[in-house]
Design a protein around this motif. Structure first.
Motif, short mmCIF file in Angstrom:
data_model
loop_
_atom_site.label_atom_id
_atom_site.label_comp_id
_atom_site.label_asym_id
_atom_site.label_seq_id
_atom_site.Cartn_x
_atom_site.Cartn_y
_atom_site.Cartn_z
N TYR A 74 -11.69 5.13 -2.39
CA TYR A 74 -12.11 4.50 -1.13
C TYR A 74 -12.76 5.47 -0.14
CZ TYR A 74 -9.49 1.04 -3.54
OH TYR A 74 -9.05 0.20 -4.52
N HIS A 90 0.84 -1.21 0.00
CA HIS A 90 0.00 0.00 0.00
C HIS A 90 0.87 1.25 0.00
CE1 HIS A 90 -4.13 -1.38 0.26
NE2 HIS A 90 -3.85 -2.22 1.25
N LEU A 140 -4.30 5.82 1.14
CA LEU A 140 -5.43 5.22 1.82
C LEU A 140 -5.63 6.00 3.11
CD1 LEU A 140 -7.10 2.95 0.68
CD2 LEU A 140 -5.73 1.33 1.96
N ALA A 141 -5.19 5.48 4.22
CA ALA A 141 -5.34 6.22 5.46
C ALA A 141 -4.30 7.33 5.51
CB ALA A 141 -5.17 5.28 6.65
N ARG A 142 -4.73 8.54 5.85
CA ARG A 142 -3.77 9.64 5.95
C ARG A 142 -3.23 9.76 7.37
NH1 ARG A 142 -8.01 13.40 3.24
NH2 ARG A 142 -9.17 11.93 4.54
N VAL A 143 -3.78 8.94 8.26
CA VAL A 143 -3.23 8.87 9.61
C VAL A 143 -2.56 7.51 9.74
CG1 VAL A 143 -3.77 8.94 12.07
CG2 VAL A 143 -5.18 10.22 10.44
N ARG A 144 -1.31 7.49 10.15
CA ARG A 144 -0.61 6.21 10.30
C ARG A 144 -0.49 5.86 11.77
NH1 ARG A 144 1.54 5.45 5.32
NH2 ARG A 144 2.32 7.32 4.30
N GLN A 145 -0.51 4.56 12.03
CA GLN A 145 -0.18 4.14 13.38
C GLN A 145 1.31 4.42 13.59
OE1 GLN A 145 -0.64 -0.04 14.39
NE2 GLN A 145 -0.48 0.40 16.57
#
Lengths: 195, 462, 805
Positions: A137, A31, A170-175
């Motif tokens: 998405y 990703h 995809l997610a713009r916040v990462r863990q």
């Protein structure tokens, strides 16, 4: 074709560190590659294989199993129209046909300007909001034909740039891996693997 | 704890049973998904309670007492499942199945988007109960918002000492890794999910020998729980397993989320008392779906996701109770109900569900890899007006090769139930509406009075 | 199949090595189709059912690999707690009292259903498919399939066939997705270069784009493919199975001695297949062994004897050639006596060949002889407590002190890799450069050439190693990892290792990793140096110093085989006369006065001895090329011409004589060899390593210490004359660590000069991260600048400077 940037290698290594075995990080790193380039390039797959200590064929085998990974460039906006049962019952095919007509392309292809790709996809878990679609998405519910046209106009005009990043992101916040990351899984699994 | 949302009761006198909202209450709180919003509305009290005043065994016992059935589809009691872990084998893992993709299913995504901390709290409590070395929160790839909300929630939870090393200052440590898929329905099957989590193609493993509780992630003992299942855990810890058990029916305890889509006036996701509410109540009550659209009648409905056998009007008064629905020849599955009214083209509906399984087959087992595609092609050919006289017989015979006897629960020649799932719609629709299929074969078009769809050229191969 | 086999294939039992010894094996009684059968615990129902004589169709199941249950063809019915249930027999373990039925109507229905589904997308191109006639899918369809297909849709179409390597073609339309080739690549070969890609109905086997399936073991995937999806270029469209004639034989490409099935049609060898024997190759072959049969039919083969005339070597009759050879022997005996004759060779022939030549040497009183030319170890290594391959692959500890097994003894590599991967064994590797097994090694002790004894000390001082040694038998795999390191140094290192193991209280045995096909047989059957007479290098030195009237080369090619090229060259020049027995004109035999054309592998019957001392048969499958004859016959006839009747009228006479006269081969009767597919194990008389000292000093800082090692594909005559393999040799190169490349200051691929004490050679310089700093590795026998020019067999090690041109 690009390999992962240094910054992304750093992120990739951080992701790898959150799993007991490196190969578990494969899909998230694919990703990441797709976020970087909008698709997963061969060089990126080679690079990922190096990072994980596996063969490029293994990366390829996993990557091609999953529909979200694209192996050649697609539109800046991927419009996934759900046509599964709940959406079909409420006009998804008509919406898809309208979308194709409006953009002048068939499902599965990309507009000449590289802006839009349309796909006919399976259930996107918005069944009560049919017909539904996703743009990169991000959901759009109960989409009328007029709303679809408006959506395209907005995307073209850049009006939704804040909400909808280009394809690949995809997610713009990462863990993050914080200070109090316990690392118990990796330590325990390493002990077992060493036996 | 001010501002605790008041549980909303849905009450239709004499018709709809009432119950609290256990896990959807925060859906109405604007910032319920944030750390502050969650804590303000009573969040993380169950975790504190579990870690500081309960042993892992006591936590496990509460969940066992609740008799909560797993919400992923199979409906296996979560407490019993936890008990399958072999003692003394470590490390063991907790995997949270957030790969919601069963057509018609739409609840886990809401739980992840609207109340991510509730899930994380449930995850950490469950990890404590089973002694997991690490938990993996596997979110469906296409759910970008859920991933963002969970990533933020996890970062905040770590920052507040609720996940990670020495949680809440106790000796208990566990990491929760947020991970995500990339588009493959089959990964919702627990062994396929484990394969995917190992970086492999999501192809199911054979059970036995690969029961996750014994040989799961990295061949270590692993518990795979659904998002909704674990979202219920904080409530159970706060209010007790018995309190949960007292809700719903003894055979299907607690509250449960159902998504009702299709031809109803108010499609939606509802948390209803489990085992008591009937399909008819759900479809007709104004608090819920408010009746079939345009005042029409129900021709068929799918009671538990695309894999389920279809139900018809004679099933409307069945309660949403696992044993009752099983007995009637289908399943509640993932709580996905799709309503089809009397203008629905059964052949088209049947084809669309079959196409889903044909496209999502992982390709491991011959009957599913070859059979589901074959079924899809025959049905598509019928829809396109090129049906052949022997198509119906072939269709059923191929079904027989995938799922001998076309029975319920299905027997299968495959490793996992995906192949037989493609048989369900055919077995249901052909048995009930054989004339509609025959009409397509004979006339190349549907029977009069059904709605036609603009289906264009989209087979299993796109 | 023995019980060990089944244990070995149980890939899920990763903790086997840590678990206590299993209880003594007992059997489980199951009933298969009404017949009671004693099944091995841990085996699968399919094993029991087939062994019990029932027919269970299957495609994905392979007894040497982990079952995956993909094809779903092997359904049987088993009585369960809730009545009869259908199970896939390849993934259902046997259980006491189990009742299995393979032929109920339900089972048949399921099997027929799966078969029909397997066929829906399978092209019916059997008439032009290489597999046609030996295809399980075709057979199954023929006997149990529907008469006609109900599948009226369009079948899957893919480009066909596509090359996935230099040797293997893939036809994805024929593929039935059984996972055999991909499982083989993964779990057997460890070369995950082919993989399933895509999903569902589009699932296909594929390589990564532009990364071919360049595995040394790729041919096995063709052999185990249950349909014609994988074909090997050397066999494509060569023959139909029903035209093939086949006999069991043994591969003599290297000393592992893999059992094979040699197949021919119209008197032409067309294919080798691996034969599954428990003790050796488990059905596998390396690609070199599988495909180098092409060289047997090469146009370059010697078809007649040659005698040197005025215009060089000229074809002649056997009478003329044998007469000429006999004259040279007689002249040598007359002018210098038996000590002026040296005989080298035997390792490339059969036991019978070596024995007959040794018998002739005995008759003539010739003591200067050897089957090795400084490229092996002292014969005494065979007299050390000997391990079998199976011993090694089951030993808790394997110590590697020798060559890269993947390159030199590939199927031994597979067996030991399996031992490490399945957690039966831990590998301790002592080597100067990385090898194919390095990544599977538990511990590695790298050493600079010449300083192996230091690595031995370091290994034995490691507390974890000492704990490990106490866990049971230790098998040392001993050979020559570096041909630039003298045999003396290699021997001294081995001796220090064995002494150290004894000192540590370890129970050790040695598996000799001598490479050439029948080197062990030749050494055991009389071609070893006589006591006090000196070995192959001494023979060459005697020749170089003009002390030999006659040098006889029996398949030996010192110019190619001897690491010290200068010595070989001087020997061939210094020997007054040379008689060569060979299949090709080599750099050595072309210098002979008489060349006697020898029959090759596949053209002669006999026996061969593998590195464990296991004797198995080799067979003549095609007529010998031209008038070429087997070596034993040449020896016999030369003997007759010299007035010595060796008493051999046929190859069987020689085999019988070996059994009668050589104590270690007493059990190696023709009957025993014919009856035992596993071969007959021999033991050499006990011996001790000769004293050897290692005197290599520290390396000068400006120098690189030289490692010369082999690769599977090189310019050896058998490879170079096999068209399918010839181009696979990587070519000449010097390999250094990437940082050393920077130090030299050239870019990769640049030609540099390697300057040694005696000579210099020019080679392109490349990087190899497995080569330690300060070391330069050169692949042996790759053409180009011959690294043998740098090697001095009389010095312990070779140091070179790398100079830019």
């Amino acid at each position: 074709m690009p390999r992962l940037t240094d910054a992304n290698v750093t992120i990739a290594k951080e992701i790898i560190g959150r799993y007991p075995r490196p190969k578990s990080a494969l899909i998230p790193i694919l990703h990441l590659a797709q976020e970087q380039d909008g698709y997963v390039s061969e060089d990126a797959m080679r690079h990922i294989a190096e990072l994980l200590g596996i063969t490029p064929a293994e990366v390829y085998g996993t990557a091609t199993f999953y529909e979200m990974f694209k192996f050649e460039p697609v539109g800046r906006y991927c419009i996934n129209v759900c046509t599964n049962i709940s959406c079909q019952l409420l006009g998804a095919w008509e919406l898809l046909e309208h979308a194709e007509h409006h953009l002048g392309i068939k499902a599965g292809s990309t507009t000449d300007d590289g802006m839009f790709t349309i796909e006919d996809v399976e259930c996107i878990a918005a069944c009560t909001e049919a017909p539904a679609l996703q743009v990169n998405y991000r959901y759009r519910y109960r989409v009328t034909h007029a709303e679809f046209d408006l959506l395209i106009a907005d995307l073209r005009a850049g009006g939704l740039a804040d909400e909808i990043p280009p394809h690949g992101t995809l997610a713009r916040v990462r863990q993050r891996t914080p200070q109090n990351w316990a690392d118990t899984g990796r330590t325990a699994q390493a002990e077992v693997d060493a036996r | 704890m001010t501002d605790t949302p008041t549980p909303t009761s849905y009450t239709v006198p004499g018709l709809v049973p009432t119950g609290p909202r256990l896990i959807t209450a925060r859906f109405d709180v604007a910032d319920g998904f944030t750390y502050d919003g969650y804590v303000r509305t009573g969040g993380y009290t169950a975790l504190r309670k579990a870690l500081t005043s309960m042993t892992p065994q006591q936590v496990h016992d509460e969940v066992r007492t609740s008799e909560m059935q797993g919400r992923g589809g199979a409906g296996f009691p979560a407490g019993t499942k936890w008990g399958f872990l072999p003692p003394d084998v470590f490390p063991r893992y907790l995997v949270i199945n957030g790969d919601e993709s069963e057509p018609g299913t739409y609840k886990d995504r809401m739980l992840m988007e609207l109340d991510p901390h509730q899930l994380i709290e449930g995850v950490v409590i469950a990890a404590y109960a089973i002694g997991a070395a690490q938990a993996f929160l596997y979110v469906r790839g296409e759910m970008a918002l859920a991933q963002e909300r969970l990533a933020q929630a996890l970062n905040d939870a770590y920052a507040n000492g609720l996940v990670g090393r020495n949680i809440l200052g106790t000796d208990f440590s566990v990491d929760v890794t947020l991970t995500w898929g990339a588009g493959a329905y089959i990964v919702g099957e627990e062994t396929a999910l484990i394969e995917s989590l190992e970086g492999e193609r999501g192809m199911p493993r054979l059970k036995p020998p690969f029961f996750p509780a014994a040989k799961g992630l990295y061949m270590q003992p692993t518990i795979v729980n659904n998002v909704e299942t674990l979202s219920n855990v904080p409530w159970i810890i706060n209010e007790s397993g018995q309190a949960f058990h007292d809700l719903g029916a003894p055979t299907s305890t607690g509250m449960r989320m159902f998504a009702v889509s299709g031809h109803v006036n108010r499609p939606g996701v509802f948390e209803v008392p489990n085992g008591i509410t009937t399909f008819r109540m759900l479809f007709e009550a104004p608090e819920y779906c408010g009746g079939v659209r345009h005042g029409r009648s129900v021709k068929a409905f799918i009671p538990g996701g695309a894999s389920a056998m279809w139900f018809f009007d004679e099933h409307l008064d069945l309660p949403l109770d696992k044993p009752t629905v099983d007995q009637a020849g289908s399943m509640l599955g993932s709580g996905a109900i799709v309503v089809m009214d009397d203008r629905t083209d059964m052949v088209a509906a049947c084809w669309r569900v079959v196409r889903f399984f044909a496209r999502e087959s992982c390709g491991k087992c011959t009957p599913c890899r070859e059979g589901t595609t074959w079924l899809e092609r025959i049905l598509k050919r019928m829809l396109d007006g090129h049906g052949r006289a022997d198509d119906l017989a072939t269709l059923l015979d191929v079904c027989e090769s995938i799922s001998p006897g076309l029975a319920w629960p299905p027997r299968q020649t495959t490793i996992c139930p995906l192949g037989p799932s493609a048989v369900s719609p055919i077995a249901s629709a052909v048995r009930r509406f054989q004339h509609e299929f025959e009409h397509y074969v004979q006339h190349g078009r549907p029977i009069d009075g059904v709605e036609r769809h603009a289906i264009h050229g989209a087979g299993a191969h796109v | 199949m023995s019980d060990e086999t089944i244990d070995d294939t149980d890939g899920t039992d990763v903790d086997a090595a840590t678990e206590p010894e299993p209880e003594p094996k007992r059997t489980l009684t199951v009933t298969v189709d009404g017949r009671p059968f004693e099944a091995q615990p841990g085996s699968m129902v399919i094993d029991a059912a087939i062994a019990a004589g029932s027919y269970v169709p299957h495609f994905c199941y392979h007894p040497r690999m982990t079952p995956v249950g993909m094809c779903r063809q092997c359904f049987v019915e088993v009585d369960g707690p809730r009545g009869p249930m259908m199970v896939v027999s390849c993934m259902t373990p046997v259980a006491e009292g189990q009742v299995v039925r393979t032929d109920t109507p339900q089972v048949k229905r399921a099997q027929e259903g799966v078969l029909e589904l397997l066929l829906v997308n399978h092209p019916l191109d059997c008439p032009v498919c290489d597999k046609g006639g030996e295809c399980p899918l075709q057979d199954q369809a023929f006997s149990h399939g529907p008469g006609e297909s109900r599948f009226v849709e369009q079948k899957r179409h893919w480009e066909k066939p596509i090359p996935i390597s230099d040797l293997v073609f893939l036809d994805r339309e024929r593929c039935i997705q059984c996972d055999r080739c991909t499982r083989f690549a993964d779990e057997v070969a460890g070369d995950k270069l082919i993989h399933f890609i895509s999903r569902g109905n589009d699932t296909q086997v594929m390589t990564f784009p532009d990364e071919p399936f360049s595995s040394y073991f790729s041919g096995n995937t063709v052999q185990i493919c249950p349909v014609g999806a994988l074909t090997a270029s050397p066999y494509r469209f060569k023959a139909r199975p029903w035209d093939l004639d086949q006999r069991a034989s043994t591969c003599t490409t290297c000393s592992v001695g893999c059992r094979t099935v040699v197949q021919s049609t119209r008197d032409e060898l067309v294919r080798y297949q691996g034969l599954d024997v428990e003790s050796v190759n488990w059905g596998w072959l390396c690609d070199r062994g599988r495909f180098n049969f092409e060289s047997i039919g090469s146009d370059d083969r010697l078809t007649t004897p040659l005698v040197r005339g005025e215009s060089g070597l000229e074809p002649t009759s056997w009478t003329g050639a044998l007469g000429a050879a006999a004259r040279l022997v007689t002249e040598a005996l007359e002018s210098g006596g038996p000590r002026s004759i040296g005989i080298l060779g035997g390792a490339r022939g059969t036991n019978e060949d070596a024995f007959a030549w040794a018998a002739l040497a005995d008759a003539l009183g010739v003591t200067l002889r050897d089957a090795q030319v400084g490229d092996g170890l002292p014969t005494e290594v065979l007299g050390l407590p000997r391990a079998t391959i199976t011993d090694a692959a089951n030993a808790p500890t394997i110590v590697l002190l020798g060559p890269d097994l993947k390159e030199e003894l590939p199927v031994l590599y597979l067996r030991l890799r399996d031992a490490a991967e399945k957690r039966r064994s831990r590998i301790v590797e002592l080597s100067s450069v990385g090898t194919g097994l390095s990544r599977y090694a538990w511990k590695r002790f790298p050493y600079e050439p010449g300083l192996g004894a230091q690595a031995v000390s370091a290994a034995l001082a490691d507390p974890e190693v000492r704990d490990q040694l106490a866990r049971g038998p230790v098998v040392v795999v001993a050979g020559r990892g570096n041909l630039a390191e003298s045999q003396e140094v290699a021997t001294a290192t081995l001796a220090s290792l064995l002494d150290g193991l004894t000192g540590a209280g370890a129970s050790w045995s040695v598996l000799p990793a001598l490479r050439r096909g029948n080197v062990v047989g030749a050494l055991q059957l009389g071609m070893a140096p006589s006591e006090g007479a000196g070995g192959g290098l001494d023979v060459l030195r005697a020749a170089a110093e003009g002390r030999l009237e006659l040098l006889v080369l029996v398949g030996s090619d010192p110019m190619a085989d001897c690491p010290d090229t200068d010595l070989a060259r001087r020997a061939l020049a210094g020997a007054r006369r040379i008689v060569a027995v060979d299949t090709f004109l080599t750099a050595s035999s072309e210098q002979a006065d008489v060349v006697l054309a020898a029959a090759a592998y596949g053209e002669k019957d006999g026996t061969t001895t593998n590195l464990e001392g296991r004797v198995s048969g080799v067979v003549a499958k095609v007529t010998a090329t031209g008038t070429s004859r087997p070596d034993w016959m040449i020896a016999t006839e030369l003997g007759l011409a010299l007035g010595h009747d060796l008493g051999f009228g046929s190859v069987d006479d020689v085999t019988d004589a070996i059994a009668t006269r050589v104590p270690a081969y007493a059990g190696v009767t023709r009957t025993a060899v014919a009856r035992n597919v596993e071969g007959v194990l021999t033991e050499a008389p006990l011996a001790f390593l000769p004293p050897a000292s290692s005197s290599a000093g520290e390396r000068n800082n400006y120098d690189y210490r030289l490692v010369v090692s082999r690769t599977l594909y090189d310019r050896a005559v058998g490879t170079a004359t096999s068209p399918s393999l010839a181009h696979l040799a990587p070519g000449p190169a010097a390999l250094v660590h990437p940082l050393d490349l920077e130090l030299v200051g050239v870019s990769a691929g640049t030609e540099v000069q390697l300057v040694g004490a005696r000579s210099s050679v020019v080679l392109p310089l490349h990087t190899d991260a497995t080569v330690p700093r300060g070391t330069v590795r050169v692949r042996f026998q790759q053409g180009g600048g011959s690294v043998g020019e740098l090697v001095d067999a009389s010095t312990p090690i070779v140091d070179v400077r790398i100079e830019r041109l």
